[in-house]
Design an enzyme around this catalytic site. Structure first.
Site, PDB file in Angstrom:
ATOM      1  N   HIS A   1       0.813  -1.217   0.000  1.00 22.57           N
ATOM      2  CA  HIS A   1       0.000   0.000   0.000  1.00 22.57           C
ATOM      3  C   HIS A   1       0.846   1.267   0.000  1.00 22.57           C
ATOM      4  O   HIS A   1       0.379   2.329  -0.406  1.00 22.57           O
ATOM      5  CB  HIS A   1      -0.945  -0.005   1.205  1.00 22.57           C
ATOM      6  CG  HIS A   1      -0.259   0.138   2.525  1.00 22.57           C
ATOM      7  ND1 HIS A   1       0.361  -0.913   3.176  1.00 22.57           N
ATOM      8  CD2 HIS A   1      -0.084   1.219   3.332  1.00 22.57           C
ATOM      9  CE1 HIS A   1       0.876  -0.495   4.311  1.00 22.57           C
ATOM     10  NE2 HIS A   1       0.627   0.794   4.437  1.00 22.57           N
TER      11      HIS A   1
ATOM     12  N   HIS B   1       4.486   9.137  12.511  1.00 21.84           N
ATOM     13  CA  HIS B   1       3.575   8.036  12.830  1.00 21.84           C
ATOM     14  C   HIS B   1       4.382   6.895  13.431  1.00 21.84           C
ATOM     15  O   HIS B   1       5.548   6.689  13.087  1.00 21.84           O
ATOM     16  CB  HIS B   1       2.757   7.593  11.613  1.00 21.84           C
ATOM     17  CG  HIS B   1       3.541   6.953  10.504  1.00 21.84           C
ATOM     18  ND1 HIS B   1       4.538   7.593   9.821  1.00 21.84           N
ATOM     19  CD2 HIS B   1       3.445   5.717   9.943  1.00 21.84           C
ATOM     20  CE1 HIS B   1       5.030   6.793   8.885  1.00 21.84           C
ATOM     21  NE2 HIS B   1       4.395   5.640   8.944  1.00 21.84           N
TER      22      HIS B   1
END
Length: 316
Positions: A115, A179
């Site tokens: 992804h 993140h």
């Protein structure tokens, strides 16, 4: 010829992670605006810098940088499987040019991407096949990682080739910003996890399901804060974005991936892809970089950013 940069964050939690409908609508609009900018630029070729998440690249053989001469999407999370529209002849020519330019680049005639490469295109266009593509993997997850200086030099070398190609080239970065996904470390992981990090290609459905459930649960906990995950840091993200916009990319050279992991999370080094992309654009001289969207989405464990940049004028 003309160069431009498109940058966007990706996250495995975009489909099913915790976020309000207002946030989802704003993200959707951001991708629509980004798609409009890409279409308006009308590239002949897309060169994309992106990471992997132990889906296509493993510790059994982990290059710092790799060009895909052919590539397929594995279809993890909410993405599709299939063959990427790789401009194979251009990919070979670029790899040869990088070697001549002093960059030790690996090549793959059977690259598998996750992804990290395809999600943003499917969100923009419903397909990852919109533009002929050269995928360039940057190792952002499996220490030891390449340095920021090396990523900048890679980007500049790619930019020189692109500028001389006679094509309109859109250079893309996907990843980051701050993140901290629950990515295991090969140093501390139990033996069965170490084996997956070393040679975990095409895991069973049970292993995939367990991984998905673990990340979804981590995202749900991150909404209210959890000690095992650093919160998304909008101040760190803002400073990084502003530095990209200023164009002083050599200033990133002193940044270490260890420092980034400590401040921006285990996934923070994915910003190596952004530095490479903007460095490629910088060979054409000064550029203007627009921030199209930003939001710290804790439930997605992602500082979601979208940017588009173009050269102000070609360097003579």
């Amino acid at each position: 010829m003309t160069l431009a940069v498109l940058g966007a964050s990706h996250t495995p939690l975009m489909q099913d992670g915790v976020a309000s409908e207002d946030v989802r609508a704003a993200v959707k609009q951001g991708f629509a605006s980004l798609a409009k900018r890409a279409e308006g630029f009308a590239p002949d070729l897309l060169i994309q810098f992106a990471p992997d998440h132990f889906n296509g690249f493993f510790y059994e053989l982990m290059p710092s940088f790799c060009i895909g001469v052919n590539a397929t999407s594995l279809g993890d999370w909410d993405t599709s499987t299939g063959t990427l529209p790789v401009a194979s002849d251009d990919a070979v020519r670029l790899s040869e040019a990088l070697i001549e330019d002093g960059l030790d680049i690996a090549v793959s005639y059977r690259m598998e991407v996750d992804h990290g490469f395809v999600q943003i295109w499917e969100r923009m266009f419903g397909s990852f096949s919109r533009f002929p593509t050269i995928p360039i993997f940057i190792n952002c997850a499996a220490p030891p990682l390449p340095t920021f200086k090396r990523a900048r030099l890679l980007g500049e070398a790619v930019g020189r080739w692109a500028a001389a190609s006679g094509k309109r080239v859109l250079i893309s970065a996907s990843g980051g910003l701050s993140h901290d996904p629950p990515t295991p470390s090969i140093v501390t992981a139990p033996d069965e996890v170490k084996e997956r990090l070393i040679s975990g290609r095409h895991p069973s459905q049970d292993v995939q399901r367990a991984r998905v459930e673990r990340v979804l649960a981590a995202g749900a906990r991150a909404v209210d804060g959890t000690p095992e995950i650093l919160p998304v840091d909008p101040e760190w993200d803002k400073a990084f974005i502003e530095q990209l916009q200023r164009g002083n990319l050599r200033d990133f050279d002193s940044l270490t991936t260890k420092e980034v992991r400590e401040k921006a999370g285990r996934g923070g080094p994915e910003v190596l892809a952004w530095v490479a992309a903007f460095a490629a654009l910088s060979v054409n001289g000064d550029y203007k970089a627009d921030l199209i969207y930003y939001q710290a989405i804790q439930g997605w464990i992602a500082g979601m950013a979208m940017m588009f940049a173009e050269s102000k004028a070609p360097r003579v």
